[in-house]
Design a protein around this motif. Structure first.
Motif, PDB file in Angstrom:
ATOM      1  N   TYR A  38       0.809  -1.216   0.000  1.00 47.96           N
ATOM      2  CA  TYR A  38       0.000   0.000   0.000  1.00 47.96           C
ATOM      3  C   TYR A  38       0.846   1.271   0.000  1.00 47.96           C
ATOM      4  O   TYR A  38       0.307   2.373   0.093  1.00 47.96           O
ATOM      5  N   LEU A  39       2.175   1.118  -0.110  1.00 48.13           N
ATOM      6  CA  LEU A  39       3.022   2.271  -0.379  1.00 48.13           C
ATOM      7  C   LEU A  39       2.998   2.628  -1.859  1.00 48.13           C
ATOM      8  O   LEU A  39       3.496   3.675  -2.251  1.00 48.13           O
ATOM      9  N   SER A  40       2.434   1.744  -2.670  1.00 43.79           N
ATOM     10  CA  SER A  40       2.413   1.940  -4.122  1.00 43.79           C
ATOM     11  C   SER A  40       1.197   2.740  -4.557  1.00 43.79           C
ATOM     12  O   SER A  40       0.064   2.427  -4.196  1.00 43.79           O
ATOM     13  N   ASP A  41       1.432   3.761  -5.369  1.00 41.80           N
ATOM     14  CA  ASP A  41       0.327   4.524  -5.938  1.00 41.80           C
ATOM     15  C   ASP A  41      -0.519   3.671  -6.867  1.00 41.80           C
ATOM     16  O   ASP A  41      -1.721   3.904  -7.015  1.00 41.80           O
ATOM     17  N   TYR A  42       0.108   2.700  -7.539  1.00 43.20           N
ATOM     18  CA  TYR A  42      -0.642   1.848  -8.452  1.00 43.20           C
ATOM     19  C   TYR A  42      -1.708   1.053  -7.694  1.00 43.20           C
ATOM     20  O   TYR A  42      -2.842   0.915  -8.154  1.00 43.20           O
ATOM     21  N   VAL A  43      -1.344   0.538  -6.536  1.00 46.49           N
ATOM     22  CA  VAL A  43      -2.295  -0.214  -5.713  1.00 46.49           C
ATOM     23  C   VAL A  43      -3.370   0.716  -5.167  1.00 46.49           C
ATOM     24  O   VAL A  43      -4.569   0.425  -5.231  1.00 46.49           O
ATOM     25  N   ASN A  44      -2.951   1.848  -4.619  1.00 46.52           N
ATOM     26  CA  ASN A  44      -3.913   2.780  -4.029  1.00 46.52           C
ATOM     27  C   ASN A  44      -4.851   3.361  -5.078  1.00 46.52           C
ATOM     28  O   ASN A  44      -6.033   3.601  -4.801  1.00 46.52           O
ATOM     29  N   ASN A  45      -4.355   3.593  -6.288  1.00 42.41           N
ATOM     30  CA  ASN A  45      -5.223   4.094  -7.360  1.00 42.41           C
ATOM     31  C   ASN A  45      -6.276   3.061  -7.725  1.00 42.41           C
ATOM     32  O   ASN A  45      -7.439   3.404  -7.993  1.00 42.41           O
ATOM     33  N   ALA A  46      -5.883   1.787  -7.735  1.00 43.78           N
ATOM     34  CA  ALA A  46      -6.842   0.730  -8.063  1.00 43.78           C
ATOM     35  C   ALA A  46      -7.931   0.638  -6.995  1.00 43.78           C
ATOM     36  O   ALA A  46      -9.125   0.550  -7.312  1.00 43.78           O
ATOM     37  N   ILE A  47      -7.521   0.661  -5.724  1.00 39.19           N
ATOM     38  CA  ILE A  47      -8.506   0.588  -4.641  1.00 39.19           C
ATOM     39  C   ILE A  47      -9.403   1.821  -4.657  1.00 39.19           C
ATOM     40  O   ILE A  47     -10.623   1.731  -4.470  1.00 39.19           O
ATOM     41  N   ASP A  48      -8.798   2.988  -4.874  1.00 36.97           N
ATOM     42  CA  ASP A  48      -9.577   4.227  -4.872  1.00 36.97           C
ATOM     43  C   ASP A  48     -10.618   4.227  -5.987  1.00 36.97           C
ATOM     44  O   ASP A  48     -11.726   4.746  -5.803  1.00 36.97           O
ATOM     45  N   ARG A  49     -10.264   3.635  -7.132  1.00 37.36           N
ATOM     46  CA  ARG A  49     -11.217   3.585  -8.246  1.00 37.36           C
ATOM     47  C   ARG A  49     -12.437   2.759  -7.860  1.00 37.36           C
ATOM     48  O   ARG A  49     -13.580   3.119  -8.150  1.00 37.36           O
ATOM     49  N   VAL A  50     -12.208   1.621  -7.192  1.00 41.33           N
ATOM     50  CA  VAL A  50     -13.311   0.769  -6.758  1.00 41.33           C
ATOM     51  C   VAL A  50     -14.119   1.451  -5.652  1.00 41.33           C
ATOM     52  O   VAL A  50     -15.353   1.487  -5.692  1.00 41.33           O
ATOM     53  N   VAL A 282      -1.037  -7.139 -13.515  1.00 43.98           N
ATOM     54  CA  VAL A 282      -1.000  -7.982 -12.318  1.00 43.98           C
ATOM     55  C   VAL A 282      -1.710  -7.282 -11.164  1.00 43.98           C
ATOM     56  O   VAL A 282      -2.464  -7.893 -10.401  1.00 43.98           O
ATOM     57  N   ILE A 283      -1.458  -5.972 -11.047  1.00 46.81           N
ATOM     58  CA  ILE A 283      -2.087  -5.179  -9.983  1.00 46.81           C
ATOM     59  C   ILE A 283      -3.567  -4.986 -10.265  1.00 46.81           C
ATOM     60  O   ILE A 283      -4.423  -5.166  -9.384  1.00 46.81           O
ATOM     61  N   GLN A 284      -3.887  -4.634 -11.497  1.00 46.95           N
ATOM     62  CA  GLN A 284      -5.276  -4.333 -11.846  1.00 46.95           C
ATOM     63  C   GLN A 284      -6.181  -5.553 -11.712  1.00 46.95           C
ATOM     64  O   GLN A 284      -7.304  -5.452 -11.193  1.00 46.95           O
ATOM     65  N   GLU A 285      -5.689  -6.709 -12.136  1.00 47.98           N
ATOM     66  CA  GLU A 285      -6.521  -7.914 -12.081  1.00 47.98           C
ATOM     67  C   GLU A 285      -6.810  -8.337 -10.650  1.00 47.98           C
ATOM     68  O   GLU A 285      -7.864  -8.915 -10.366  1.00 47.98           O
ATOM     69  N   ARG A 286      -5.890  -8.062  -9.745  1.00 47.70           N
ATOM     70  CA  ARG A 286      -6.121  -8.414  -8.339  1.00 47.70           C
ATOM     71  C   ARG A 286      -7.350  -7.700  -7.792  1.00 47.70           C
ATOM     72  O   ARG A 286      -8.093  -8.240  -6.962  1.00 47.70           O
ATOM     73  N   GLY A 288      -9.828  -6.435  -9.756  1.00 48.95           N
ATOM     74  CA  GLY A 288     -10.972  -6.588 -10.634  1.00 48.95           C
ATOM     75  C   GLY A 288     -11.246  -5.399 -11.541  1.00 48.95           C
ATOM     76  O   GLY A 288     -12.404  -5.146 -11.883  1.00 48.95           O
ATOM     77  N   ILE A 289     -10.192  -4.691 -11.929  1.00 49.87           N
ATOM     78  CA  ILE A 289     -10.391  -3.535 -12.803  1.00 49.87           C
ATOM     79  C   ILE A 289      -9.482  -3.661 -14.018  1.00 49.87           C
ATOM     80  O   ILE A 289      -8.572  -4.487 -14.057  1.00 49.87           O
ATOM     81  N   SER A 290      -9.736  -2.831 -15.010  1.00 47.52           N
ATOM     82  CA  SER A 290      -8.931  -2.821 -16.227  1.00 47.52           C
ATOM     83  C   SER A 290      -8.252  -1.471 -16.383  1.00 47.52           C
ATOM     84  O   SER A 290      -8.569  -0.510 -15.682  1.00 47.52           O
ATOM     85  N   ALA A 291      -7.314  -1.408 -17.327  1.00 48.97           N
ATOM     86  CA  ALA A 291      -6.618  -0.142 -17.593  1.00 48.97           C
ATOM     87  C   ALA A 291      -7.603   0.931 -18.044  1.00 48.97           C
ATOM     88  O   ALA A 291      -7.456   2.113 -17.710  1.00 48.97           O
ATOM     89  N   ALA A 292      -8.624   0.526 -18.795  1.00 51.53           N
ATOM     90  CA  ALA A 292      -9.624   1.494 -19.267  1.00 51.53           C
ATOM     91  C   ALA A 292     -10.406   2.087 -18.102  1.00 51.53           C
ATOM     92  O   ALA A 292     -10.700   3.284 -18.081  1.00 51.53           O
ATOM     93  N   VAL A 293     -10.727   1.276 -17.108  1.00 50.93           N
ATOM     94  CA  VAL A 293     -11.462   1.762 -15.943  1.00 50.93           C
ATOM     95  C   VAL A 293     -10.587   2.700 -15.121  1.00 50.93           C
ATOM     96  O   VAL A 293     -11.056   3.728 -14.616  1.00 50.93           O
ATOM     97  N   ALA A 310     -15.809  -6.184  -9.485  1.00 49.13           N
ATOM     98  CA  ALA A 310     -15.357  -5.352  -8.366  1.00 49.13           C
ATOM     99  C   ALA A 310     -16.477  -4.784  -7.501  1.00 49.13           C
ATOM    100  O   ALA A 310     -16.250  -4.497  -6.328  1.00 49.13           O
ATOM    101  N   ILE A 311     -17.670  -4.610  -8.053  1.00 46.57           N
ATOM    102  CA  ILE A 311     -18.745  -3.933  -7.323  1.00 46.57           C
ATOM    103  C   ILE A 311     -19.787  -4.913  -6.808  1.00 46.57           C
ATOM    104  O   ILE A 311     -20.247  -4.821  -5.666  1.00 46.57           O
ATOM    105  N   GLU A 312     -20.132  -5.876  -7.632  1.00 45.27           N
ATOM    106  CA  GLU A 312     -21.246  -6.760  -7.304  1.00 45.27           C
ATOM    107  C   GLU A 312     -21.006  -7.556  -6.031  1.00 45.27           C
ATOM    108  O   GLU A 312     -21.919  -7.743  -5.214  1.00 45.27           O
TER     109      GLU A 312
END
Length: 381
Positions: A38-50, A282-286, A288-293, A310-312
Motif C-alpha cells: 500500500y506504499l504503491s500509488d498503483y495499488v492505491n489508485n486501483a482501490i480508490d477507483r473501486v 497484475v495489480i489491476q486484475e487483483r 478486478g479492474i482494467s486499464a480502461a477503468v 469489483a462492485i457486485e
C-alpha cells in the motif's frame, strides 16, 4: 477456556520500507519496495477507483413480501440518505468501508442503537449511527460459556474492547479455507507474494528510467591522457575533466593534453510497452479492474465487466451482512432487508439510453422526470 479462545491473530500491521540495491556515491540506486504493497500509488489508485464507484450506491431498508417490495422510511433509510454517523456522509462511509475491506481484508462496522420496550412488552432497537472500525488487531473466539462468539479489538490509542460478534457487521475480501475471516490464504492472512514482486519490478523500472536518461545525456566519451604528469597534477586534471563533462551541455571539453578520446554511446533504455502493461495488469486484475477503468476511458461493456468483478460482490456482502445483523428473526420473517441500489444507466452510451427511454415510455417503466434525469436534465415539474 478463558475469556476468549482466540482463533485470529493480528492483521493490518504497517511495515517499514528498507533500502537496498547498488550504491552510487553512497546513495541507493534503487529503493526496495519492502512488503507493504500500500506504499504503491498503483495499488492505491486501483482501490480508490473501486471505492469511489462504491460510494455512489444508495442504501435502503425495504420490506419484500412475494413480488411486492416497499422502501421503508425508517431510521436506517434516513441515516443512509445523508449521514450514517455524525462524521461521515453516505459517500464517505461507503468509500471508507471498502478501503478497510480491501486493505485489511476485513471490515467491521458497529451499529449504534438504543433499546426501547413497545406497548406489547417486546424490546426493539432504534439505530442511531453506523461506524466503520479501524482496529490494529482483531481476535475472534468463543466466550467463557462456549456459546457466544466475541470479538476483541485493539486500537491505535492502546484501548481494547470485547464485543459480541452478533453486534458487529463483518465484511470480508479474499478467502482461503479459514471459515471466519478474509485474507487470501488458509490462515486468514494476506498473501501478497506475487503482488510484491510485480510492484517491486514496476517501481524499479520507474526509478531506473530517469537515471539512465540522465546518464545518456551526461557521458559522451572517455579521454585517455598520454602525457606523463605527477600524481597531484593528474588528479587535478581528472577532476577538472569530470566536472566539465558533468556540466557541459554540449558534452565537449577543451584540453591541451595529448591523448585519445573514445566516444561512449549510452542510449536511454527502451522499455517494452507489453512489459509495462503486464506489470500493471497484475495489480489491476487483483482488484478486478482494467486499464480502461483506471483511466476513465471505458465503454459500457467494460464498465459492466468492472461491475461484475469489483462492485457486485461488495453489494451482495453488504446486503446480507447488514440484513443479518440489523433485523430480528421476526423482522426477517416478514421480509425486512437492506438493499443496495447502483445505477448503471449513467454508464450507457447515448444510443443505449435512447433505446431504454423508448422502452420505458412505451411500458410505463419510468416517468418523464426519471427519463430526464437519465440525460442529466432538470425535472419538468
Amino acid at each position: 477456556m478463558g475469556v476468549l479462545n482466540y482463533l485470529k491473530g493480528v492483521f493490518g500491521q504497517s511495515g517499514h520500507a528498507k533500502y537496498s540495491g547498488w550504491l552510487a556515491n553512497s546513495q541507493p540506486v534503487f529503493t526496495s519496495f519492502g512488503r507493504n504493497i500500500y506504499l504503491s500509488d498503483y495499488v492505491n489508485n486501483a482501490i480508490d477507483r473501486v471505492a469511489s464507484e462504491i460510494s455512489k450506491i444508495d442504501v435502503k431498508s425495504i420490506v419484500q413480501q412475494g413480488d411486492a417490495l416497499k422502501v421503508q422510511n425508517d431510521e436506517i433509510t434516513r441515516l443512509f440518505r445523508y449521514k450514517p454517523n455524525p462524521l461521515q456522509t453516505t459517500s464517505d462511509f461507503l468509500s471508507s468501508v471498502e478501503w478497510l475491506r480491501r486493505k485489511n481484508r476485513n471490515a467491521f462496522i458497529y451499529p449504534q442503537y438504543t433499546v426501547s420496550i413497545g406497548a406489547n412488552g417486546v424490546a426493539y432497537r432504534t439505530y442511531t449511527a453506523f461506524y466503520p472500525l479501524n482496529p490494529t488487531a482483531v481476535y475472534i473466539g468463543v466466550g467463557d460459556d462456549g456459546s457466544v462468539w466475541q470479538v476483541k479489538m485493539d486500537f491505535e490509542d492502546g484501548s481494547s474492547f470485547t464485543i459480541p460478534y452478533a453486534d458487529l457487521i463483518h465484511l470480508r475480501w479474499r478467502r482461503g479455507t479459514n471459515l471466519t475471516v478474509g485474507g487470501g490464504d488458509d490462515n486468514g492472512l494476506a498473501n501478497d507474494y506475487d503482488m510484491v514482486r510485480a510492484i517491486d519490478a514496476l517501481d524499479k523500472t520507474v526509478q531506473g528510467l530517469p537515471k539512465s536518461i540522465e546518464a545518456s545525456l551526461q557521458v559522451k566519451g572517455v579521454f585517455h591522457a598520454k602525457s606523463i604528469m605527477d600524481a597531484e597534477k593528474m588528479a587535478k586534471t581528472r577532476d577538472d575533466f569530470e566536472s566539465h563533462i558533468m556540466t557541459s551541455k554540449a558534452g565537449m571539453v577543451a584540453t591541451d593534453l595529448a591523448g585519445e578520446f573514445t566516444p561512449v554511446d549510452i542510449n536511454a533504455p527502451d522499455i517494452p510497452e507489453d512489459a509495462m502493461k503486464f506489470l500493471k495488469a497484475v495489480i489491476q486484475e487483483r482488484y478486478g479492474i482494467s486499464a480502461a477503468v483506471i483511466s476513465g476511458d471505458y465503454t459500457g461493456e467494460q464498465h459492466s465487466a468492472f461491475y461484475q468483478t469489483a462492485i457486485e460482490d461488495f453489494i451482495v456482502q453488504f446486503q446480507q451482512a447488514f440484513t443479518a445483523c440489523l433485523f430480528s428473526a421476526r423482522e426477517l420473517d416478514v421480509g425486512h432487508q437492506i438493499r443496495c441500489y447502483y445505477s448503471k444507466i449513467n454508464y450507457m452510451d447515448t444510443a443505449s439510453k435512447n433505446e431504454l427511454a423508448t422502452l420505458a415510455t412505451n411500458t410505463g417503466l419510468m416517468t418523464l422526470d426519471q427519463i430526464a434525469d437519465m440525460y442529466g436534465m432538470e425535472p419538468f415539474d
